[in-house]
Design a protein around this motif. Structure first.
Motif, PDB file in Angstrom:
ATOM      1  N   VAL A   1     -34.212 -22.006 121.755  1.00 57.15           N
ATOM      2  CA  VAL A   1     -34.152 -23.390 121.287  1.00 57.15           C
ATOM      3  C   VAL A   1     -35.111 -24.275 122.075  1.00 57.15           C
ATOM      4  O   VAL A   1     -35.429 -23.997 123.238  1.00 57.15           O
ATOM      5  CB  VAL A   1     -32.721 -23.983 121.383  1.00 57.15           C
ATOM      6  CG1 VAL A   1     -31.765 -23.241 120.473  1.00 57.15           C
ATOM      7  CG2 VAL A   1     -32.221 -23.971 122.813  1.00 57.15           C
ATOM      8  N   THR A   2     -35.559 -25.319 121.404  1.00 60.03           N
ATOM      9  CA  THR A   2     -36.273 -26.395 122.074  1.00 60.03           C
ATOM     10  C   THR A   2     -35.273 -27.520 122.268  1.00 60.03           C
ATOM     11  O   THR A   2     -34.500 -27.845 121.352  1.00 60.03           O
ATOM     12  CB  THR A   2     -37.468 -26.861 121.240  1.00 60.03           C
ATOM     13  OG1 THR A   2     -38.301 -25.726 120.973  1.00 60.03           O
ATOM     14  CG2 THR A   2     -38.274 -27.912 121.969  1.00 60.03           C
ATOM     15  N   VAL A   3     -35.253 -28.109 123.452  1.00 59.34           N
ATOM     16  CA  VAL A   3     -34.172 -29.011 123.855  1.00 59.34           C
ATOM     17  C   VAL A   3     -34.746 -30.344 124.327  1.00 59.34           C
ATOM     18  O   VAL A   3     -35.853 -30.404 124.872  1.00 59.34           O
ATOM     19  CB  VAL A   3     -33.334 -28.376 124.989  1.00 59.34           C
ATOM     20  CG1 VAL A   3     -32.160 -29.266 125.368  1.00 59.34           C
ATOM     21  CG2 VAL A   3     -32.822 -26.998 124.582  1.00 59.34           C
ATOM     22  N   ALA A   4     -33.956 -31.402 124.110  1.00 58.48           N
ATOM     23  CA  ALA A   4     -34.311 -32.719 124.630  1.00 58.48           C
ATOM     24  C   ALA A   4     -33.052 -33.416 125.126  1.00 58.48           C
ATOM     25  O   ALA A   4     -31.922 -33.086 124.709  1.00 58.48           O
ATOM     26  CB  ALA A   4     -34.979 -33.567 123.559  1.00 58.48           C
ATOM     27  N   ASP A   5     -33.233 -34.382 126.003  1.00 62.01           N
ATOM     28  CA  ASP A   5     -32.140 -35.229 126.461  1.00 62.01           C
ATOM     29  C   ASP A   5     -32.286 -36.590 125.796  1.00 62.01           C
ATOM     30  O   ASP A   5     -33.360 -37.198 125.831  1.00 62.01           O
ATOM     31  CB  ASP A   5     -32.178 -35.388 127.985  1.00 62.01           C
ATOM     32  CG  ASP A   5     -32.031 -34.056 128.705  1.00 62.01           C
ATOM     33  OD1 ASP A   5     -31.238 -33.221 128.243  1.00 62.01           O
ATOM     34  OD2 ASP A   5     -32.726 -33.851 129.722  1.00 62.01           O
ATOM     35  N   VAL A   6     -31.198 -37.066 125.211  1.00 58.41           N
ATOM     36  CA  VAL A   6     -31.263 -38.294 124.421  1.00 58.41           C
ATOM     37  C   VAL A   6     -30.120 -39.216 124.834  1.00 58.41           C
ATOM     38  O   VAL A   6     -28.954 -38.804 124.823  1.00 58.41           O
ATOM     39  CB  VAL A   6     -31.166 -37.994 122.917  1.00 58.41           C
ATOM     40  CG1 VAL A   6     -31.250 -39.279 122.109  1.00 58.41           C
ATOM     41  CG2 VAL A   6     -32.258 -37.020 122.498  1.00 58.41           C
TER      42      VAL A   6
ATOM     43  N   PRO B   1     -37.106 -42.956 122.750  1.00 62.05           N
ATOM     44  CA  PRO B   1     -37.675 -41.613 122.593  1.00 62.05           C
ATOM     45  C   PRO B   1     -36.790 -40.551 123.236  1.00 62.05           C
ATOM     46  O   PRO B   1     -36.033 -40.834 124.170  1.00 62.05           O
ATOM     47  CB  PRO B   1     -39.012 -41.725 123.333  1.00 62.05           C
ATOM     48  CG  PRO B   1     -38.763 -42.764 124.384  1.00 62.05           C
ATOM     49  CD  PRO B   1     -37.819 -43.762 123.763  1.00 62.05           C
ATOM     50  N   PHE B   2     -36.887 -39.329 122.719  1.00 66.33           N
ATOM     51  CA  PHE B   2     -36.266 -38.187 123.380  1.00 66.33           C
ATOM     52  C   PHE B   2     -36.937 -38.010 124.745  1.00 66.33           C
ATOM     53  O   PHE B   2     -38.111 -38.332 124.922  1.00 66.33           O
ATOM     54  CB  PHE B   2     -36.453 -36.904 122.582  1.00 66.33           C
ATOM     55  CG  PHE B   2     -35.688 -36.847 121.282  1.00 66.33           C
ATOM     56  CD1 PHE B   2     -35.003 -37.939 120.780  1.00 66.33           C
ATOM     57  CD2 PHE B   2     -35.661 -35.668 120.544  1.00 66.33           C
ATOM     58  CE1 PHE B   2     -34.310 -37.877 119.580  1.00 66.33           C
ATOM     59  CE2 PHE B   2     -34.973 -35.589 119.343  1.00 66.33           C
ATOM     60  CZ  PHE B   2     -34.302 -36.689 118.848  1.00 66.33           C
ATOM     61  N   ALA B   3     -36.182 -37.448 125.685  1.00 65.44           N
ATOM     62  CA  ALA B   3     -36.728 -37.213 127.027  1.00 65.44           C
ATOM     63  C   ALA B   3     -36.637 -35.733 127.388  1.00 65.44           C
ATOM     64  O   ALA B   3     -35.804 -34.996 126.865  1.00 65.44           O
ATOM     65  CB  ALA B   3     -35.957 -38.051 128.054  1.00 65.44           C
ATOM     66  N   ASN B   4     -37.532 -35.327 128.290  1.00 62.59           N
ATOM     67  CA  ASN B   4     -37.476 -33.991 128.886  1.00 62.59           C
ATOM     68  C   ASN B   4     -37.479 -32.884 127.831  1.00 62.59           C
ATOM     69  O   ASN B   4     -36.655 -31.961 127.875  1.00 62.59           O
ATOM     70  CB  ASN B   4     -36.241 -33.864 129.791  1.00 62.59           C
ATOM     71  CG  ASN B   4     -36.305 -32.645 130.700  1.00 62.59           C
ATOM     72  OD1 ASN B   4     -37.379 -32.116 130.968  1.00 62.59           O
ATOM     73  ND2 ASN B   4     -35.141 -32.198 131.161  1.00 62.59           N
ATOM     74  N   LEU B   5     -38.388 -32.960 126.880  1.00 62.05           N
ATOM     75  CA  LEU B   5     -38.526 -31.891 125.887  1.00 62.05           C
ATOM     76  C   LEU B   5     -38.928 -30.597 126.582  1.00 62.05           C
ATOM     77  O   LEU B   5     -39.867 -30.573 127.389  1.00 62.05           O
ATOM     78  CB  LEU B   5     -39.580 -32.277 124.852  1.00 62.05           C
ATOM     79  CG  LEU B   5     -39.125 -33.246 123.755  1.00 62.05           C
ATOM     80  CD1 LEU B   5     -40.318 -33.929 123.121  1.00 62.05           C
ATOM     81  CD2 LEU B   5     -38.307 -32.509 122.711  1.00 62.05           C
ATOM     82  N   ARG B   6     -38.201 -29.512 126.262  1.00 61.07           N
ATOM     83  CA  ARG B   6     -38.426 -28.250 126.954  1.00 61.07           C
ATOM     84  C   ARG B   6     -37.896 -27.095 126.112  1.00 61.07           C
ATOM     85  O   ARG B   6     -37.125 -27.315 125.170  1.00 61.07           O
ATOM     86  CB  ARG B   6     -37.717 -28.257 128.306  1.00 61.07           C
ATOM     87  CG  ARG B   6     -36.190 -28.406 128.173  1.00 61.07           C
ATOM     88  CD  ARG B   6     -35.566 -28.930 129.442  1.00 61.07           C
ATOM     89  NE  ARG B   6     -34.107 -28.966 129.363  1.00 61.07           N
ATOM     90  CZ  ARG B   6     -33.399 -29.994 128.860  1.00 61.07           C
ATOM     91  NH1 ARG B   6     -34.038 -31.060 128.365  1.00 61.07           N
ATOM     92  NH2 ARG B   6     -32.090 -29.968 128.848  1.00 61.07           N
ATOM     93  N   ILE B   7     -38.280 -25.886 126.472  1.00 61.45           N
ATOM     94  CA  ILE B   7     -37.797 -24.692 125.785  1.00 61.45           C
ATOM     95  C   ILE B   7     -36.790 -23.977 126.670  1.00 61.45           C
ATOM     96  O   ILE B   7     -37.032 -23.754 127.859  1.00 61.45           O
ATOM     97  CB  ILE B   7     -38.957 -23.753 125.429  1.00 61.45           C
ATOM     98  CG1 ILE B   7     -39.826 -24.387 124.327  1.00 61.45           C
ATOM     99  CG2 ILE B   7     -38.458 -22.386 124.980  1.00 61.45           C
ATOM    100  CD1 ILE B   7     -41.053 -23.586 123.960  1.00 61.45           C
TER     101      ILE B   7
ATOM    102  N   LYS C   1     -42.696 -25.014 119.284  1.00 61.58           N
ATOM    103  CA  LYS C   1     -43.550 -25.394 120.396  1.00 61.58           C
ATOM    104  C   LYS C   1     -43.460 -26.896 120.665  1.00 61.58           C
ATOM    105  O   LYS C   1     -43.571 -27.704 119.748  1.00 61.58           O
ATOM    106  CB  LYS C   1     -44.996 -24.994 120.110  1.00 61.58           C
ATOM    107  CG  LYS C   1     -45.214 -23.484 120.022  1.00 61.58           C
ATOM    108  CD  LYS C   1     -46.668 -23.162 119.720  1.00 61.58           C
ATOM    109  CE  LYS C   1     -46.896 -21.664 119.639  1.00 61.58           C
ATOM    110  NZ  LYS C   1     -48.309 -21.335 119.305  1.00 61.58           N
ATOM    111  N   VAL C   2     -43.269 -27.253 121.917  1.00 57.97           N
ATOM    112  CA  VAL C   2     -43.126 -28.660 122.295  1.00 57.97           C
ATOM    113  C   VAL C   2     -44.350 -29.459 121.890  1.00 57.97           C
ATOM    114  O   VAL C   2     -44.250 -30.606 121.424  1.00 57.97           O
ATOM    115  CB  VAL C   2     -42.861 -28.778 123.812  1.00 57.97           C
ATOM    116  CG1 VAL C   2     -42.916 -30.237 124.254  1.00 57.97           C
ATOM    117  CG2 VAL C   2     -41.518 -28.163 124.180  1.00 57.97           C
ATOM    118  N   GLU C   3     -45.530 -28.857 122.030  1.00 59.50           N
ATOM    119  CA  GLU C   3     -46.760 -29.602 121.723  1.00 59.50           C
ATOM    120  C   GLU C   3     -46.908 -29.920 120.245  1.00 59.50           C
ATOM    121  O   GLU C   3     -47.751 -30.734 119.863  1.00 59.50           O
ATOM    122  CB  GLU C   3     -47.989 -28.831 122.227  1.00 59.50           C
ATOM    123  CG  GLU C   3     -48.132 -27.429 121.675  1.00 59.50           C
ATOM    124  CD  GLU C   3     -47.494 -26.364 122.551  1.00 59.50           C
ATOM    125  OE1 GLU C   3     -47.983 -25.216 122.513  1.00 59.50           O
ATOM    126  OE2 GLU C   3     -46.527 -26.682 123.273  1.00 59.50           O
TER     127      GLU C   3
END
Length: 267
Positions: free
Chosen positions: A83-88, A73-79, A56-58
């Motif tokens: 998988v839970t994904v981020a843009d770095v 920081p990681f950006a755009n955390l999402r599911i 869970k992102v939260e």
């Protein structure tokens, strides 16, 4: 629904609390070009190198990339599916970087049998022995757990900074750069718990290459919290360890566990 199907579903549901355990980071590349956006995936489960369910992102905290260029920081955390994904953003300067994150503490309660099986599977024999000695072997396991994940990569060429402690409650600190190992050399790592070397922790190493996964029992950390891991061969590697301790304040739980992983990719 026939009896066979019903039994299969019940059996599957019974193992859910014991699956989806380990958490680790898997970037789209461990060797990005300078400034390249990396897709970083949180893989959650025991099906290395694949994810079973998203985290869970939260629950995610302190999702960051560390490098000589600073901390971002990681950006755009999402599911996205399992998988839970981020843009770095990869560093603009050549050198080693570290991806890191942790989860907020979470509570779980397992019946005695499932809890004992879980403890044995994670080589937490000291907790099994404590429960037996104190007449708690038949008591449910009331546990608070949190997870601490790191991945090491580089832009251009590997450099110093691979051994930087990040202040995580439990973390692997490489004492040698995995990307500079020569054939036959072992990777030296130290495990820190609250900033101090931790002895007698069981470390497992997993290797995924060409669709095959190998498990390696690396042994226990020594009196300096150190261990040598034979990382023979190319592929995606993950180091994994767990520490569990008895809580002083047991209003919310009797035990607290800390999970740590470290991933890197060898060619």
């Amino acid at each position: 629904m026939n009896t066979t199907v019903r039994v299969a579903i019940i059996a599957a549901l019974c193992v859910i609390p014991l699956s989806a355990h380990d958490l680790y980071l898997r970037p789209s590349t461990f060797r990005p070009a300078a400034g390249q956006t990396i897709r970083v995936e949180y893989h959650n489960g025991d099906s290395f190198p694949n994810s079973e369910v998203p985290v869970k992102v939260e629950r995610l905290r302190d999702a960051q990339i560390w490098s000589a260029s600073g901390v971002q920081p990681f950006a755009n955390l999402r599911i996205e599916g399992p998988v839970t994904v981020a843009d770095v953003p990869a560093p603009n300067r050549p050198g080693t970087f570290i991806l890191s994150s942790r989860t907020a503490p979470n509570f779980i309660e397992l019946d005695a049998r499932k809890f004992e099986n879980y403890l044995r599977s994670e080589r937490l024999g000291d907790v099994v022995a404590w429960r037996k000695q104190h007449g708690e072997s038949t008591a449910p396991g009331r546990e608070i757990y949190s997870k601490y994940v790191k991945a090491i990569g580089y832009t251009g060429a590997p450099s110093q900074g691979f051994d930087k402690p990040l202040g995580l409650a439990l973390e692997f600190i490489p004492l040698s750069n995995p990307y500079e190992l020569k054939a036959g050399q072992a990777l030296r790592v130290r495990v820190l718990f609250r900033g101090q070397p931790k002895t007698a922790l069981a470390v497992e190493a997993l290797q995924a290459v060409d669709g095959k996964v190998s498990r390696h029992d690396a042994g226990l950390t020594d009196s300096k919290g150190e261990i040598r891991v034979a990382v023979a061969g190319r592929g995606l590697w993950k180091l994994h360890t767990i520490l569990m301790e008895r809580r002083t304040d047991r209003k919310d739980a009797d035990w607290e566990s800390f999970w740590a992983s470290l991933t890197f990719d060898l060619r």
